[in-house]
Design a protein around this motif. Structure first.
Motif, PDB file in Angstrom:
ATOM      1  N   LEU A 111      13.916 -19.474  -6.889  1.00 13.55           N
ATOM      2  CA  LEU A 111      13.087 -18.634  -7.743  1.00 13.55           C
ATOM      3  C   LEU A 111      13.716 -18.374  -9.103  1.00 13.55           C
ATOM      4  N   LYS A 112      12.840 -18.376 -10.125  1.00 12.31           N
ATOM      5  CA  LYS A 112      13.195 -17.786 -11.414  1.00 12.31           C
ATOM      6  C   LYS A 112      12.499 -16.426 -11.449  1.00 12.31           C
ATOM      7  N   THR A 113      13.225 -15.377 -11.809  1.00 10.14           N
ATOM      8  CA  THR A 113      12.677 -14.021 -11.681  1.00 10.14           C
ATOM      9  C   THR A 113      12.593 -13.308 -13.028  1.00 10.14           C
ATOM     10  N   GLN A 114      11.735 -12.307 -13.061  1.00 11.91           N
ATOM     11  CA  GLN A 114      11.588 -11.482 -14.249  1.00 11.91           C
ATOM     12  C   GLN A 114      11.194 -10.068 -13.831  1.00 11.91           C
ATOM     13  N   LYS A 115      11.888  -9.093 -14.365  1.00 10.97           N
ATOM     14  CA  LYS A 115      11.576  -7.686 -14.091  1.00 10.97           C
ATOM     15  C   LYS A 115      10.562  -7.169 -15.110  1.00 10.97           C
ATOM     16  N   ILE A 116       9.590  -6.392 -14.596  1.00  5.52           N
ATOM     17  CA  ILE A 116       8.558  -5.820 -15.453  1.00  5.52           C
ATOM     18  C   ILE A 116       8.550  -4.305 -15.264  1.00  5.52           C
ATOM     19  N   PRO A 117       9.057  -3.551 -16.208  1.00  3.47           N
ATOM     20  CA  PRO A 117       8.989  -2.079 -16.096  1.00  3.47           C
ATOM     21  C   PRO A 117       7.528  -1.619 -16.136  1.00  3.47           C
ATOM     22  N   THR A 118       7.206  -0.665 -15.282  1.00  5.13           N
ATOM     23  CA  THR A 118       5.817  -0.194 -15.187  1.00  5.13           C
ATOM     24  C   THR A 118       5.673   1.310 -15.342  1.00  5.13           C
ATOM     25  N   GLY A 119       6.758   2.043 -15.247  1.00  6.70           N
ATOM     26  CA  GLY A 119       6.635   3.485 -15.116  1.00  6.70           C
ATOM     27  C   GLY A 119       6.308   3.821 -13.672  1.00  6.70           C
TER      28      GLY A 119
ATOM     29  N   GLU B  77      -0.217  -9.695 -21.940  1.00 10.52           N
ATOM     30  CA  GLU B  77       0.643  -9.711 -20.751  1.00 10.52           C
ATOM     31  C   GLU B  77       0.520  -8.418 -19.969  1.00 10.52           C
ATOM     32  N   GLY B  78       0.840  -8.523 -18.687  1.00  8.67           N
ATOM     33  CA  GLY B  78       0.845  -7.342 -17.838  1.00  8.67           C
ATOM     34  C   GLY B  78       0.073  -7.549 -16.561  1.00  8.67           C
ATOM     35  N   PHE B  79      -0.715  -6.532 -16.175  1.00  9.29           N
ATOM     36  CA  PHE B  79      -1.426  -6.520 -14.901  1.00  9.29           C
ATOM     37  C   PHE B  79      -2.939  -6.477 -15.152  1.00  9.29           C
ATOM     38  N   ASP B  80      -3.655  -7.279 -14.380  1.00  9.59           N
ATOM     39  CA  ASP B  80      -5.117  -7.348 -14.469  1.00  9.59           C
ATOM     40  C   ASP B  80      -5.584  -7.695 -15.882  1.00  9.59           C
ATOM     41  N   GLY B  81      -4.934  -8.685 -16.468  1.00 10.16           N
ATOM     42  CA  GLY B  81      -5.313  -9.121 -17.812  1.00 10.16           C
ATOM     43  C   GLY B  81      -6.409 -10.177 -17.772  1.00 10.16           C
ATOM     44  N   THR B  82      -7.353 -10.103 -18.702  1.00 12.75           N
ATOM     45  CA  THR B  82      -8.423 -11.095 -18.822  1.00 12.75           C
ATOM     46  C   THR B  82      -8.556 -11.516 -20.275  1.00 12.75           C
TER      47      THR B  82
ATOM     48  N   VAL C  86      -8.075  -2.463 -13.676  1.00 13.99           N
ATOM     49  CA  VAL C  86      -8.017  -2.115 -15.097  1.00 13.99           C
ATOM     50  C   VAL C  86      -6.741  -2.700 -15.695  1.00 13.99           C
ATOM     51  N   TYR C  87      -6.892  -3.292 -16.863  1.00 10.63           N
ATOM     52  CA  TYR C  87      -5.734  -3.911 -17.516  1.00 10.63           C
ATOM     53  C   TYR C  87      -4.632  -2.885 -17.795  1.00 10.63           C
ATOM     54  N   VAL C  88      -3.391  -3.213 -17.370  1.00  9.35           N
ATOM     55  CA  VAL C  88      -2.206  -2.401 -17.640  1.00  9.35           C
ATOM     56  C   VAL C  88      -1.205  -3.295 -18.354  1.00  9.35           C
TER      57      VAL C  88
ATOM     58  N   ASN D 238       0.792  -1.233   0.000  1.00 15.99           N
ATOM     59  CA  ASN D 238       0.000   0.000   0.000  1.00 15.99           C
ATOM     60  C   ASN D 238       0.824   1.282   0.000  1.00 15.99           C
ATOM     61  N   THR D 239       2.116   1.187   0.264  1.00 14.56           N
ATOM     62  CA  THR D 239       2.866   2.405   0.578  1.00 14.56           C
ATOM     63  C   THR D 239       4.125   2.663  -0.250  1.00 14.56           C
ATOM     64  N   VAL D 240       4.701   1.652  -0.872  1.00 11.04           N
ATOM     65  CA  VAL D 240       5.997   1.844  -1.539  1.00 11.04           C
ATOM     66  C   VAL D 240       5.813   2.198  -3.011  1.00 11.04           C
ATOM     67  N   ALA D 241       6.307   3.358  -3.395  1.00  6.52           N
ATOM     68  CA  ALA D 241       6.266   3.786  -4.798  1.00  6.52           C
ATOM     69  C   ALA D 241       7.343   3.047  -5.601  1.00  6.52           C
ATOM     70  N   PHE D 242       7.124   2.922  -6.914  1.00  4.84           N
ATOM     71  CA  PHE D 242       8.073   2.144  -7.721  1.00  4.84           C
ATOM     72  C   PHE D 242       7.955   2.497  -9.199  1.00  4.84           C
ATOM     73  N   THR D 243       8.922   1.976  -9.962  1.00  5.41           N
ATOM     74  CA  THR D 243       8.864   2.068 -11.422  1.00  5.41           C
ATOM     75  C   THR D 243       9.026   0.700 -12.075  1.00  5.41           C
ATOM     76  N   ASP D 244       9.366  -0.319 -11.256  1.00  2.00           N
ATOM     77  CA  ASP D 244       9.546  -1.685 -11.763  1.00  2.00           C
ATOM     78  C   ASP D 244       8.948  -2.680 -10.784  1.00  2.00           C
ATOM     79  N   VAL D 245       8.450  -3.771 -11.333  1.00  2.00           N
ATOM     80  CA  VAL D 245       7.978  -4.900 -10.527  1.00  2.00           C
ATOM     81  C   VAL D 245       8.869  -6.096 -10.837  1.00  2.00           C
ATOM     82  N   LEU D 246       9.199  -6.861  -9.808  1.00  4.28           N
ATOM     83  CA  LEU D 246       9.964  -8.100  -9.988  1.00  4.28           C
ATOM     84  C   LEU D 246       9.106  -9.243  -9.482  1.00  4.28           C
TER      85      LEU D 246
END
Length: 427
Positions: free
Chosen positions: A309-317, A357-362, A330-332, A286-294
């Protein structure tokens, strides 16, 4: 006429000699009570002075083997009572010139060979008194100004300490105490040379590039309403500085796509901050701002030991928080590509089309909160495959997996229903 005769006198006891000559110093005759000697010459230094007195130490005249003669018996001036010049090492302390004189050449006792009293700061280690002596009055080195070796319990700031008995190799410094780097502080964060609470793991890594993976205390909103909290920081992957926000188990239904935990600000097992296989959702969501998700996936899910773990970085802005990203539902889109998603699970499988691909995809009955969807048709209307975290649905058969890989209906690597353990970090 009567003549009178006078008996001769002893030449050495009368003022008139037997030759009726006045006795004088230098006539080789000793006048009793007047002369101490008379060697017939007027030369000093041969035992009988030119004044016909026996020469001796203390008579105020330098003679014979004497180096000096100040006419006194004092041993604290430039001339000793032995008529020797005062020197360091003669066992007599020359007032105003020497502090001590022990007559030896030992440097580690109370009196130095310079006849100065041993003291802290003289660059000589005195036995049983000094532990060290570096010749300065600074505590901020490896010898204190009391000539003691620094310790972490001596109640002074010394050695490499950044504050009193803390920092460097000593215990970590508390909030507000002095520091030079994050590792000096219990919080792992040093700002403007004071131990502080960092807003994120990235801030800690920036302040201390040598910071290691582990649990740190952070306070993303500073003086805001959310108190500081402990969180796991990945300080290694892709340069480090990643703040853990969520852990999800694909063998459970806790984090299916439709779970309200994805869109609300509620926490789950917030005290389970270790990077382990316990599901959790933290204040950092709820509190940490970012520009990338891992994201990281472990498959198969192991029973013990560290997560594999196998990891992947996802740039988000720039995003204010994961809550801000996910709560609108909402799909991002993301653009890391199909191979990157498939690499998260060994031998993974996806249908060849759609690749949303991304966030909240259906896509039809399949959906994913963080992942990729695949379809056998040339559209994104009826997907039967996905890889990611927060998944739901399996329209073409098999059990759905909240975390992992589902693939049916002619996927590229065979049918799959693979659970995985997933973690989400932000930076």
């Amino acid at each position: 006429m009567r003549s009178a005769t006078t008996a001769p006198t002893t030449a050495t006891t009368k003022a008139c000699t037997a030759a009726c000559v006045l006795a004088i110093c230098g006539d080789s005759l000793v006048q009793a009570g007047v002369e101490g000697c008379d060697d017939g010459n007027m030369v000093d230094g041969d035992g009988c002075g030119a004044d016909c007195q026996l020469e001796s130490c203390g008579d105020g005249k330098v003679q014979g083997m004497e180096e000096c003669d100040d006419g006194n018996a004092a041993d604290d001036d430039a001339c000793l009572s032995t008529c020797k010049n005062a020197v360091c090492g003669d066992l007599a302390v020359f007032a105003g010139m020497e502090e001590c004189d022990d007559g030896n050449d030992v440097e580690t006792d109370a009196c130095l060979t310079t006849c100065k009293s041993a003291k802290c700061g003289d660059m000589v280690v005195q036995d049983t008194v000094d532990e060290c002596d570096d010749g300065n009055m600074s505590n901020l080195d490896m010898c204190t100004n009391m000539c003691k070796l620094p310790t972490c319990m001596d109640k002074i700031q010394d050695g490499m300490e950044t504050d009193i008995d803390c920092g460097a190799a000593c215990p970590k410094c508390a909030l507000g105490l002095a520091c030079t780097k994050g590792s000096d502080c219990g919080t792992g964060f040093c700002a403007m040379n004071k131990c502080a609470v960092a807003p994120s793991c990235k801030a800690i890594k920036t302040a201390d590039p040598m910071a290691k993976d582990g649990i740190f205390n952070i306070d993303p909103d500073g003086n805001g309403p959310v108190p500081a909290f402990d969180i796991y920081c990945d300080m290694t992957t892709d340069g480090g500085g990643w703040t853990l926000v969520l852990k999800a188990d694909g063998s459970k239904a806790t984090f299916l796509y439709d779970a309200v935990l994805w869109t609300n600000n509620a926490l789950l097992n917030a005290g389970m901050t270790a990077l382990d296989r316990n599901e959790a959702k933290f204040s950092s969501w709820n509190t940490v701002a970012f520009t990338d998700v891992l994201i990281g996936l472990e498959s198969p899910i192991l029973n013990m030991g560290a997560l594999n773990l196998k990891t992947q970085k996802i740039p988000t802005g720039a995003k204010a928080s994961m809550f801000a990203l996910m709560s609108p539902n909402v799909y991002v889109p993301s653009t890391i590509g199909r191979p990157a998603w498939k690499a998260l699970i060994t031998a993974s499988s996806l249908q060849t089309n759609c690749s949303r691909e991304g966030f909240d995809g259906t896509c039809g009955g399949s959906r994913t909160r963080i992942g990729i969807l695949g379809n056998q048709e040339m559209d994104c209307n009826s997907c039967d495959s996905y890889i990611g975290i927060g998944n739901q649905g399996a329209p073409c058969g098999g059990p759905e997996r909240s975390v992992g890989n589902i693939a049916f209906c002619t996927p590229d690597n065979g049918d799959k229903s693979v659970p995985a353990f997933g973690v989400v970090f932000v930076r």
